[in-house]
Design an enzyme around this catalytic site. Structure first.
Site, PDB file in Angstrom:
ATOM      1  NE  ARG A 234      -4.353  -1.185   0.096  1.00  8.92           N
ATOM      2  CZ  ARG A 234      -4.563  -2.166  -0.796  1.00  8.92           C
ATOM      3  NH1 ARG A 234      -3.665  -2.452  -1.714  1.00  8.92           N
ATOM      4  NH2 ARG A 234      -5.702  -2.844  -0.792  1.00  8.92           N
ATOM      5  CD  GLU A 263      -3.050   3.132  -5.430  1.00  5.36           C
ATOM      6  OE1 GLU A 263      -4.098   2.530  -5.732  1.00  5.36           O
ATOM      7  OE2 GLU A 263      -2.067   2.563  -4.943  1.00  5.36           O
ATOM      8  CG  HIS A 281      -3.368  -0.779  -7.172  1.00  5.58           C
ATOM      9  ND1 HIS A 281      -3.729  -0.177  -5.995  1.00  5.58           N
ATOM     10  CD2 HIS A 281      -3.397  -2.106  -6.906  1.00  5.58           C
ATOM     11  CE1 HIS A 281      -3.969  -1.092  -5.073  1.00  5.58           C
ATOM     12  NE2 HIS A 281      -3.765  -2.286  -5.609  1.00  5.58           N
TER      13      HIS A 281
HETATM   14  C1  8YV Z   1      -7.277  -4.171  -5.320  1.00  9.30           C
HETATM   15  C2  8YV Z   1      -5.554  -4.895  -3.955  1.00  9.30           C
HETATM   16  O1  8YV Z   1      -8.094  -4.445  -4.242  1.00  9.30           O
HETATM   17  O2  8YV Z   1      -6.703  -6.788  -3.170  1.00  9.30           O
HETATM   18  C3  8YV Z   1      -6.063  -5.775  -2.888  1.00  9.30           C
HETATM   19  O3  8YV Z   1      -5.797  -5.452  -1.724  1.00  9.30           O
HETATM   20  O4  8YV Z   1      -4.786  -4.032  -3.746  1.00  9.30           O
HETATM   21  C4  8YV Z   1      -6.065  -5.057  -5.275  1.00  9.30           C
HETATM   22  O5  8YV Z   1      -6.337  -6.364  -5.611  1.00  9.30           O
HETATM   23  C5  8YV Z   1      -8.002  -4.368  -6.523  1.00  9.30           C
HETATM   24  O6  8YV Z   1      -7.268  -3.636  -7.400  1.00  9.30           O
HETATM   25  C6  8YV Z   1      -9.383  -3.859  -6.464  1.00  9.30           C
HETATM   26  O7  8YV Z   1      -9.321  -2.479  -6.607  1.00  9.30           O
END
Ligand code: 8YV
Length: 332
Positions: A234, A263, A281
């Site tokens: 993150r 983001e 991402h």
């Molecule tokens: C996002 C992610 O959730 O699962 C996670 O924690 O960072 C990614 O898989 C996915 O991009 C949905 O926005």
């Protein structure tokens, strides 16, 4: 397993098509694609028992639904959901661990090779015609060989990254809240200790109050001028300004980033850095992983409403039982 057409499930904001179809088939779906936190009519709000979403869900949003029982979050990281508030209200929160692990781990390796061997710049050299006009792309100063990797966050994805690094012959150490049972990579009880011991820091850490901006100037100093920083966890775990300065001043050599502080907005200073390789991402962004995440999200709703238990509860709410599964009088 079949759902309960009488259970109302709200889907605010965008969601995977397959998840939408299954929610619509199995529940009374309340679709609010353009969600801006608007109030729903009181009778509808009172009838909502589940939410399935990718968007942030804070305490106010939860409190707009007095009979909410479960939030099925689309993603493994659930920092966008106020789980403390959910737990205090007896609301179950689920996430999607496991099904995206391999795809996300692959992106760490892709970013690492991009950062060390400068693949995006080399490709630009070719596409811009410099190979033909000026000759070979300059030799890279760095190689993967002999690197010492430190993984910050040794959960499922961290372990999958370690497995891949092992195949490259890279040495592996890690820092985690706690030493991980059965894992024999060197454990460092502090992040700074890990950064001092390695030259390649790979962060898979979740965003929590304890990890907010912990990857800062001190960590980059410790990593040193041959240092590579990779982030697939993150963006909020990093002091992004410190990272930009560290790259601008050669405090570390390069970075590969799939996640950012705010983001989808990136500061121009980061975009301008040739030593940063940047992705929007895309860790779990394969059709395969996203379909599996969609399935797991809806499986959680189905299991909750049919059997009174979640499939993949977040640890903070794992103890919560469905009202129907509680002996009368027992609290959640
Ligand atoms: C996002 C992610 O959730 O699962 C996670 O924690 O960072 C990614 O898989 C996915 O991009 C949905 O926005």
């Amino acid at each position: 397993m079949h759902g309960s057409k009488s259970a109302r499930v709200l889907v605010p904001g965008p969601l995977h098509e397959k998840a939408l179809q299954r929610i619509d088939q199995n529940f009374a779906m309340v679709r609010q694609e353009a969600w801006r936190g608007q109030l729903l009519p009181a009778d509808i709000a009172a009838s909502i028992r589940g939410i399935c979403a990718i968007i942030p869900i804070n305490a106010d949003m939860m409190d707009a639904f007095p009979n909410l029982e479960i939030i099925a979050h689309f993603g493994v990281g659930y920092d966008s959901v106020d789980v403390g508030h959910a737990a205090s209200r007896g609301i179950m929160v689920t996430h999607t661990p496991g099904v995206l692990t391999e795809d996300v781990a692959d992106i760490a390796i892709g970013l690492l090779i991009n950062a060390v061997r400068e693949l995006p710049r080399a490709e630009r050299w070719l596409r811009d015609g410099q190979w033909a006009s000026q000759g070979a792309y300059p030799l890279t100063k760095r190689t993967l060989q002999g690197r010492r990797a430190g993984i910050f966050g040794m959960g499922r994805v961290g372990l999958a990254v370690a497995q891949r690094l092992k195949a490259f012959g890279i040495s592996i150490a890690y820092h985690n809240r706690n030493r991980v049972e059965g894992v024999d990579y060197s454990f460092y009880p502090t992040l700074i200790g890990l950064a001092e011991a390695v030259d390649t820091l790979i962060s898979v850490a979740p965003s929590t109050a304890a990890t907010a901006r912990v990857i800062d100037a001190k960590v980059f100093d410790a990593l040193g001028p041959n240092g590579i920083f990779i982030n697939i966890g993150r963006g909020k775990t990093v002091d992004q300004n410190d990272l930009i300065k560290a790259l601008q001043n050669g405090v570390i050599a390069a970075a590969g980033l799939d996640v950012f502080a705010e983001e989808p907005n990136l500061p121009q200073a980061l975009l301008d850095l040739p030593t940063a390789t940047l992705l929007p991402h895309v860790g779990s962004a394969t059709e395969n992983s996203r379909q599996a995440m969609a399935d797991l999200c809806v499986d959680n709703l189905l299991s909750w409403f049919a059997e009174g238990r979640a499939v993949t509860a977040v640890p903070e709410t794992a103890h919560i039982k469905a009202a129907a599964a509680r002996p009368s009088g027992e609290p959640h």
